[in-house]
Design a protein around this motif. Structure first.
Motif, short mmCIF file in Angstrom:
data_model
loop_
_atom_site.label_atom_id
_atom_site.label_comp_id
_atom_site.label_asym_id
_atom_site.label_seq_id
_atom_site.Cartn_x
_atom_site.Cartn_y
_atom_site.Cartn_z
N GLU A 43 0.95 -0.86 0.14
CA GLU A 43 0.12 0.33 0.15
C GLU A 43 0.67 1.19 -0.26
O GLU A 43 0.27 2.91 0.37
CB GLU A 43 -0.95 -0.25 1.49
N ASN A 44 1.99 0.69 0.07
CA ASN A 44 3.07 2.42 -0.21
C ASN A 44 3.02 2.91 1.14
O ASN A 44 2.75 4.31 1.39
CB ASN A 44 3.32 3.61 -1.41
N ILE A 45 3.11 2.98 2.18
CA ILE A 45 2.86 3.33 3.14
C ILE A 45 3.30 4.23 4.11
O ILE A 45 5.25 3.27 4.54
CB ILE A 45 1.91 2.47 4.41
N SER A 46 4.52 5.57 4.11
CA SER A 46 5.58 5.59 4.72
C SER A 46 4.91 6.52 5.34
O SER A 46 6.48 7.01 6.21
CB SER A 46 6.06 6.68 3.47
N PRO A 63 -0.32 0.84 11.06
CA PRO A 63 0.10 2.17 10.47
C PRO A 63 -0.99 2.08 9.99
O PRO A 63 -2.34 1.27 9.93
CB PRO A 63 1.27 1.67 9.03
N LEU A 64 -1.46 3.91 10.29
CA LEU A 64 -2.40 4.38 10.15
C LEU A 64 -2.13 4.54 8.40
O LEU A 64 -1.40 5.52 8.31
CB LEU A 64 -2.50 6.05 10.59
N HIS A 65 -3.10 4.38 7.61
CA HIS A 65 -3.40 4.35 6.29
C HIS A 65 -4.37 4.63 5.71
O HIS A 65 -5.29 3.51 6.12
CB HIS A 65 -2.16 3.89 5.14
N SER A 86 -8.93 2.17 8.01
CA SER A 86 -8.88 2.19 6.36
C SER A 86 -8.58 4.37 6.57
O SER A 86 -9.50 4.58 5.47
CB SER A 86 -9.93 1.93 6.47
N GLY A 87 -7.59 4.85 6.98
CA GLY A 87 -8.12 6.14 7.58
C GLY A 87 -7.73 6.68 8.80
O GLY A 87 -7.95 6.18 9.56
#
Length: 250
Positions: free
Chosen positions: A49-52, A70-72, A153-154
């Motif tokens: 998901e390319n979470i950075s 992670p939150l994304h 989810s966000g």
């Protein structure tokens, strides 16, 4: 014969479901056997998901093991946050804290709550959005739910609050409206009473990664409003004491 667990395959399956806005029952997945395998899968999902963003949620398993995800997508309300709405999405009002100093893994005396508070440089009002690719979320397999980023989810980061709110959040007036209707109106209530319980637990987890809880990390600390299903897109407005957070789901 039990199918061998493949963290990459699980992450790819969860990613496909998330992209399609679909859910599958727990029985349709090959389950991780332990937290290590679950976190491996979560890391592969985060990569897909390319979470950075350096923003995390923290909770505990039914056995009392502290876990993070992670939150994304991550957004800040001051920048005009807009998060995609997904059928079945749930909403939680939360307190987020940013670390102003590292909390390295300790082998001696555990961190006290006061030491964790000292490491916090800022406190914010926030909103977490949740939809899991697992139909039952974590009610059957918490390890599978952990692989699925704990259903996040966000996240929308709201205004700064006085740091003392980590001690006083419980019982403060909280009102949330979404798409023109009130979805929560009552005192803020954290599941553990203390908003920092799970963060202190995680700080004292000797199995967490060495890279965790570093300066600058943002950690959200658990719901103050329960989890409320959002049946439609629309504008969300949170009034917590005198602080306000407003954002859109579309």
């Amino acid at each position: 014969m039990t199918e061998a667990f493949d963290p990459r395959a699980l992450a790819a399956g969860l990613h496909r479901l998330r992209q399609a806005g679909r859910q599958e029952e727990t029985g349709n997945f090959t389950l991780p056997a332990d937290l290590h395998q679950a976190m491996e899968a979560q890391n592969f999902l985060a990569a897909a998901e390319n979470i950075s963003s350096n923003a995390w949620k923290v909770t505990v398993s039914p056995e009392g093991q502290a876990v993070t995800g992670p939150l994304h997508p991550y957004a800040e309300a001051a920048s005009g946050a807009n998060i995609p709405w997904v059928p079945g999405m749930k909403f939680e009002t939360e307190i987020a804290v940013r670390l102003g100093q590292d909390l390295p893994i300790r082998t001696g005396a555990p961190y006290s709550r006061a030491e964790v508070v000292e490491a916090i440089s800022a406190v914010h009002l926030g909103a977490e959005l949740l939809v899991s690719a697992v139909r039952e979320s974590g009610s059957i397999s918490f390890l599978l739910f952990t692989s699925d980023r704990l259903g996040n989810s966000g996240y929308v980061l709201g205004p700064k609050l006085d740091k003392s709110v980590v001690d006083t959040a419980g019982g403060m007036p909280l009102k949330v409206t979404h798409a023109g209707r009130t979805i929560y109106d009552g005192p803020a209530q954290h599941p553990k009473g203390d908003v920092l319980t799970w963060l202190v637990d995680y700080a004292n987890d000797g199995l967490r990664p060495d890279t965790s809880l570093k300066t600058g990390a943002l950690i959200t600390t658990g719901t103050l409003s329960g989890a409320v299903v959002l049946t439609e897109p629309g504008e969300t407005d949170i009034l917590f004491g005198d602080a306000r957070l407003n954002f859109s789901l579309s």
